[in-house]
Design a protein around this motif. Structure first.
Motif, PDB file in Angstrom:
ATOM      1  N   GLU A 229       0.820  -1.220   0.000  1.00  0.00           N
ATOM      2  CA  GLU A 229       0.000   0.000   0.000  1.00  0.00           C
ATOM      3  C   GLU A 229       0.850   1.265   0.000  1.00  0.00           C
ATOM      4  O   GLU A 229       0.372   2.335  -0.364  1.00  0.00           O
ATOM      5  CB  GLU A 229      -0.931   0.013   1.223  1.00  0.00           C
ATOM      6  CG  GLU A 229      -1.990  -1.064   1.239  1.00  0.00           C
ATOM      7  CD  GLU A 229      -1.461  -2.417   1.722  1.00  0.00           C
ATOM      8  OE1 GLU A 229      -2.183  -3.428   1.573  1.00  0.00           O
ATOM      9  OE2 GLU A 229      -0.315  -2.456   2.241  1.00  0.00           O
ATOM     10  N   GLU A 230       2.118   1.142   0.423  1.00  0.00           N
ATOM     11  CA  GLU A 230       3.013   2.300   0.461  1.00  0.00           C
ATOM     12  C   GLU A 230       3.667   2.568  -0.882  1.00  0.00           C
ATOM     13  O   GLU A 230       4.103   3.687  -1.155  1.00  0.00           O
ATOM     14  CB  GLU A 230       4.145   2.057   1.480  1.00  0.00           C
ATOM     15  CG  GLU A 230       3.722   1.867   2.906  1.00  0.00           C
ATOM     16  CD  GLU A 230       4.918   1.487   3.774  1.00  0.00           C
ATOM     17  OE1 GLU A 230       5.054   2.105   4.842  1.00  0.00           O
ATOM     18  OE2 GLU A 230       5.703   0.608   3.376  1.00  0.00           O
ATOM     19  N   LYS A 232       2.908   3.064  -3.948  1.00  0.00           N
ATOM     20  CA  LYS A 232       2.469   4.128  -4.864  1.00  0.00           C
ATOM     21  C   LYS A 232       3.039   5.491  -4.487  1.00  0.00           C
ATOM     22  O   LYS A 232       3.243   6.347  -5.355  1.00  0.00           O
ATOM     23  CB  LYS A 232       0.935   4.186  -4.880  1.00  0.00           C
ATOM     24  CG  LYS A 232       0.298   4.438  -3.521  1.00  0.00           C
ATOM     25  CD  LYS A 232      -1.198   4.244  -3.565  1.00  0.00           C
ATOM     26  CE  LYS A 232      -1.824   4.375  -2.174  1.00  0.00           C
ATOM     27  NZ  LYS A 232      -3.259   4.026  -2.190  1.00  0.00           N
ATOM     28  N   SER A 233       3.324   5.698  -3.208  1.00  0.00           N
ATOM     29  CA  SER A 233       3.867   6.990  -2.791  1.00  0.00           C
ATOM     30  C   SER A 233       5.346   7.117  -3.103  1.00  0.00           C
ATOM     31  O   SER A 233       5.911   8.215  -3.026  1.00  0.00           O
ATOM     32  CB  SER A 233       3.627   7.202  -1.289  1.00  0.00           C
ATOM     33  OG  SER A 233       4.330   6.249  -0.523  1.00  0.00           O
ATOM     34  N   ARG A 248      -9.707   6.973  -2.229  1.00  0.00           N
ATOM     35  CA  ARG A 248      -8.482   7.382  -1.542  1.00  0.00           C
ATOM     36  C   ARG A 248      -7.463   6.241  -1.423  1.00  0.00           C
ATOM     37  O   ARG A 248      -6.256   6.466  -1.452  1.00  0.00           O
ATOM     38  CB  ARG A 248      -8.857   7.903  -0.147  1.00  0.00           C
ATOM     39  CG  ARG A 248      -7.754   8.659   0.554  1.00  0.00           C
ATOM     40  CD  ARG A 248      -8.269   9.302   1.830  1.00  0.00           C
ATOM     41  NE  ARG A 248      -7.211  10.021   2.520  1.00  0.00           N
ATOM     42  CZ  ARG A 248      -6.839  11.266   2.250  1.00  0.00           C
ATOM     43  NH1 ARG A 248      -7.438  11.925   1.270  1.00  0.00           N
ATOM     44  NH2 ARG A 248      -5.875  11.851   2.920  1.00  0.00           N
ATOM     45  N   ASP A 249      -7.974   5.009  -1.273  1.00  0.00           N
ATOM     46  CA  ASP A 249      -7.081   3.864  -1.113  1.00  0.00           C
ATOM     47  C   ASP A 249      -6.793   3.168  -2.438  1.00  0.00           C
ATOM     48  O   ASP A 249      -6.371   2.006  -2.465  1.00  0.00           O
ATOM     49  CB  ASP A 249      -7.669   2.874  -0.103  1.00  0.00           C
ATOM     50  CG  ASP A 249      -9.031   2.341  -0.546  1.00  0.00           C
ATOM     51  OD1 ASP A 249      -9.593   2.872  -1.535  1.00  0.00           O
ATOM     52  OD2 ASP A 249      -9.524   1.391   0.096  1.00  0.00           O
ATOM     53  N   CYS A 250      -6.974   3.865  -3.553  1.00  0.00           N
ATOM     54  CA  CYS A 250      -6.737   3.283  -4.879  1.00  0.00           C
ATOM     55  C   CYS A 250      -5.265   2.923  -5.035  1.00  0.00           C
ATOM     56  O   CYS A 250      -4.375   3.743  -4.767  1.00  0.00           O
ATOM     57  CB  CYS A 250      -7.144   4.283  -5.957  1.00  0.00           C
ATOM     58  SG  CYS A 250      -6.953   3.648  -7.640  1.00  0.00           S
ATOM     59  N   ASN A 251      -5.014   1.701  -5.447  1.00  0.00           N
ATOM     60  CA  ASN A 251      -3.640   1.254  -5.705  1.00  0.00           C
ATOM     61  C   ASN A 251      -3.306   1.237  -7.197  1.00  0.00           C
ATOM     62  O   ASN A 251      -2.241   0.752  -7.595  1.00  0.00           O
ATOM     63  CB  ASN A 251      -3.410  -0.136  -5.099  1.00  0.00           C
ATOM     64  CG  ASN A 251      -3.264  -0.074  -3.585  1.00  0.00           C
ATOM     65  OD1 ASN A 251      -2.511   0.741  -3.064  1.00  0.00           O
ATOM     66  ND2 ASN A 251      -4.004  -0.925  -2.883  1.00  0.00           N
ATOM     67  N   GLU A 255      -8.727  -0.900  -9.732  1.00  0.00           N
ATOM     68  CA  GLU A 255      -9.785  -0.091  -9.123  1.00  0.00           C
ATOM     69  C   GLU A 255     -10.488   0.775 -10.175  1.00  0.00           C
ATOM     70  O   GLU A 255      -9.880   1.209 -11.148  1.00  0.00           O
ATOM     71  CB  GLU A 255      -9.202   0.814  -8.027  1.00  0.00           C
ATOM     72  CG  GLU A 255      -8.596   0.067  -6.846  1.00  0.00           C
ATOM     73  CD  GLU A 255      -7.147  -0.320  -7.053  1.00  0.00           C
ATOM     74  OE1 GLU A 255      -6.504  -0.696  -6.054  1.00  0.00           O
ATOM     75  OE2 GLU A 255      -6.656  -0.240  -8.203  1.00  0.00           O
ATOM     76  N   CYS A 258      -9.880   5.331 -11.755  1.00  0.00           N
ATOM     77  CA  CYS A 258      -8.481   5.561 -11.355  1.00  0.00           C
ATOM     78  C   CYS A 258      -7.867   6.635 -12.251  1.00  0.00           C
ATOM     79  O   CYS A 258      -7.727   6.443 -13.464  1.00  0.00           O
ATOM     80  CB  CYS A 258      -7.692   4.255 -11.459  1.00  0.00           C
ATOM     81  SG  CYS A 258      -5.911   4.453 -11.214  1.00  0.00           S
TER      82      CYS A 258
END
Length: 291
Positions: A229-230, A232-233, A248-251, A255, A258
């Protein structure tokens, strides 16, 4: 009590630089009890036992820290890639960038061996570097005919760390800047297309506006500390466009609504960057499932 920076660590002895004066120090037993070890780059307070030796009493709070190789208080992380032997790889570069961002460092990109390429090959790598420059990365593309001092000075003040796989030319760069060091370099293995390990420990060398570190070459990149989950940043282009995703939690994998997928179709994100993101996301996902 004196204060200085650890510039070398070997066999439990830490060489500390205090304004150009060198002391070989050892940590007090309290560090072992607390399972904490000083590392190269640390600013430490130590008691002087005699003219050149002492015992470390305190390690100042680190502003950042690399785990592999262990070095702290890094001001400039320079990711060194070679243009050829081993060949330039955006996939490998993206993986180094992810590691750098995971340690909260803003990396620079330095590509070496420009002098060994044809004009067409130079143009191809220059185009790729332009994509990274558009994301905000500072890049340098150099050959041995370039002014090495100017390359190093461009990084600014503080501690610069050279990092990258073996054989990309880190030690060669340092040998041109510090001829007296005569750091060992090795040939590129044709079967593996990568250099043999030549640098076996981290050591800081003084430059006029700070220090520079030569670090052991990486044979593998470790992503065990990164959650899927991290990830993407740590891809700066994907992180930017991901702010406008519906969820908000789109990976940015499967999804709906997007924005990253939209910007990919609009060519605002390079396809190879997205492909590398998905590949690494899947690797991390599969690793976590095994555990």
């Amino acid at each position: 009590m004196k204060t200085g920076r650890i510039i070398k660590s070997l066999s439990g002895v830490y060489r500390v630089d205090v304004d150009g004066e060198m002391f070989d120090t050892k940590p007090r037993g309290l560090f072992r009890k607390n399972k904490f070890s000083p590392i190269v780059g640390d600013v430490v307070d130590f008691e002087v036992e005699n003219i050149t030796e002492g015992y470390i009493q305190n390690v100042h709070t680190r502003k950042n820290e690399l785990k592999r190789p262990p070095v702290s208080n890094v001001d400039h992380l320079i990711i060194v890639m070679s243009a050829i032997e081993p060949s330039f790889s955006t996939q490998l570069l993206d993986r180094f960038l992810v590691i750098a961002h995971s340690y909260h460092m803003r990396p620079r990109i330095l590509v070496t061996k420009k002098d060994l390429l044809t004009t067409e090959e130079v143009h191809k790598i220059t185009e790729l570097l332009t994509i990274y420059e558009a994301m905000g990365y500072q890049t340098q593309f150099v050959g041995l005919e370039d002014d090495i001092s100017a390359i190093f000075d461009a990084w600014g003040n503080g501690l610069a760390v050279l990092s990258g796989q073996s054989g990309v030319g880190k030690s060669t760069l340092l040998n041109h800047f510090f001829p007296e060091l005569n750091i060992e370099t090795q040939y590129i293995s044709k079967s593996l297309n990568r250099g043999r390990h030549t640098t076996r420990h981290v050591e800081l060398y003084e430059r006029h506006n700070g220090f520079i570190a030569d670090t052991p070459g990486f044979s593998a990149l470790d992503f065990d500390h990164i959650q899927k989950e991290e990830l993407k940043s740590y891809f700066v282009d994907i992180a930017e466009y991901g702010e406008l995703c519906k969820f908000r939690d789109c990976n940015h994998i499967k999804e709906p609504k997007c924005n990253v997928k939209i910007e990919l179709e609009n060519n605002n994100i390079a396809q190879f960057r997205y492909d590398h993101y998905v590949q690494l996301y899947n690797e991390i996902s599969n690793r976590k499932e095994r555990y």
